[in-house]
Design a protein around this motif. Sequence first.
Motif, PDB file in Angstrom:
ATOM      1  N   PRO A 172     -46.273  70.187 -13.867  1.00  0.00           N
ATOM      2  CA  PRO A 172     -47.148  69.645 -14.918  1.00  0.00           C
ATOM      3  C   PRO A 172     -48.634  69.823 -14.610  1.00  0.00           C
ATOM      4  O   PRO A 172     -49.431  70.097 -15.517  1.00  0.00           O
ATOM      5  N   GLU A 180     -49.862  73.588 -26.766  1.00  0.00           N
ATOM      6  CA  GLU A 180     -49.090  72.838 -25.786  1.00  0.00           C
ATOM      7  C   GLU A 180     -47.687  73.401 -25.584  1.00  0.00           C
ATOM      8  O   GLU A 180     -47.222  73.570 -24.452  1.00  0.00           O
ATOM      9  N   VAL A 203     -46.083  75.023 -21.999  1.00  0.00           N
ATOM     10  CA  VAL A 203     -44.896  74.537 -21.300  1.00  0.00           C
ATOM     11  C   VAL A 203     -43.928  75.677 -21.030  1.00  0.00           C
ATOM     12  O   VAL A 203     -43.402  75.837 -19.921  1.00  0.00           O
ATOM     13  N   THR A 210     -40.483  67.582 -14.788  1.00  0.00           N
ATOM     14  CA  THR A 210     -40.943  68.152 -16.053  1.00  0.00           C
ATOM     15  C   THR A 210     -40.158  67.567 -17.226  1.00  0.00           C
ATOM     16  O   THR A 210     -40.725  67.219 -18.262  1.00  0.00           O
ATOM     17  N   THR A 248     -42.233  65.453 -19.940  1.00  0.00           N
ATOM     18  CA  THR A 248     -42.544  66.166 -21.179  1.00  0.00           C
ATOM     19  C   THR A 248     -41.512  65.949 -22.276  1.00  0.00           C
ATOM     20  O   THR A 248     -41.838  66.052 -23.465  1.00  0.00           O
TER      21      THR A 248
END
Length: 445
Positions: free
Chosen positions: A44, A58, A62, A272, A276
């Motif tokens: 992250p 975004e 990722v 993660t 997320t």
Amino acid sequence: MRATSDNEKPGGGRQGGRGLAVLAAISGNAFEWYDFGAFGFMTPVISALFLPKAQLGEATVVLLTTALFGVGFVTRPLGGIVLGLYGDRHGHQRAMVLGMVIMAAAMALMAFAPPYRTGGIVSVAIVVVARLLQGFSVGGEFATSTTSLIEMAPPGRRGFFGSWQMTGQVLAQIMGAALGYAVTTLFSHAQLYAYAWRIPFLFGLAILPLVFVLRRLGAARRHAGAFAADAGASAGTALASLLGQRRQILTGMGLVAASTVSFYIIYAYVVTYATTILHLPMAHSYQVQLVAAGAMVLVVPFSGYLSDLYDRRTIMTASLLLYAVMTLPLYAWLVAAPSIARLVVVQIALSVTSGMFLGTYCTFLVELVSREARATALAVMNNVVVLLVGGFAQFIVTWLVRASGLKIAPSFFVLGGVLMGLAALASLPARRPRMRGAECARSGA
């Protein structure tokens, strides 16, 4: 009959030499996997520092971050074959030392890489090169350290000694999670993104001299004949033996698939995933990793110990069946009401179940192939599967979550790998020897 040397006398240096070599193998193995996994622990933060969210968005960041993690797997097959052949020819301890030198260079690059705002595309290139070097180094680590551990095992202890390969990897998870938790709780958000994210990599560089000395001493003890020497097959002999074991290698690949989904989804991806996808606190996610890894570090050696007493295949089959039955319900329960408490339960349950499999399967893999090409065969079966299944596992499951809208999507990927492991075990001859430690010693395998 060879004369007994002083260091082989009962109660003498033989046991001390074996103990030193085992310690060297475990510590070096933990170092290698700690460095390779440190990137995953800090994903992250690395995502924010090296990929500009403002320009890419975004969701794209990722996906690109998980792809950057996967780049480290591209060179694993090459590193596995090169270091595996080198180990089969010149000694597995020497191959492990060489791998550590390469890993040290990769760690230095990561520790001192400038963020994107300073170095631009050059910064991204540095991280990519570091990941490629990490992949090359760790590509040979599994094969050479596993082979070395099992070859130095006394009669009837192969399963227990082989389990320390995975124990070293779990110890790396503990170190990484502990440092991840420390830097995310002891430093402010600004400090973490300014400099504290480098601490896990700098820590690896700081302990490198000690681990390097241990490995050199371990290599010297083996060379001096403290216990059985490495197989010294020529490259041609190793390759010929490798080509004649295609069925065994395919079977081994199925088992590696089950192992791979455990480490790269259940462990490397969990921070993660928790932050997320489930939107849980990052620091607490590292705590979950510590607890789960602590449970596994107890289970893995116990499984190896049991495999010296009972049939390895039965232990692996039972653990994978339970693993398959538990995975979907546990993930469904977690995503129904995401919380740190539920994440702890899920991680511990899967860690114990997969740990019973992982503690046995390394020795089982070694016993599948001939002695002349052990390191090379293990490198091929491990790294090809890890490249295909593990390298872009985070990318795939992240895409699956976003494409399907299902937060449970990672469990489908895990279940697929576990079923591949069960299929591999089912493909073995029904009357395959039990292959316990004492029986292997008598057979000369």
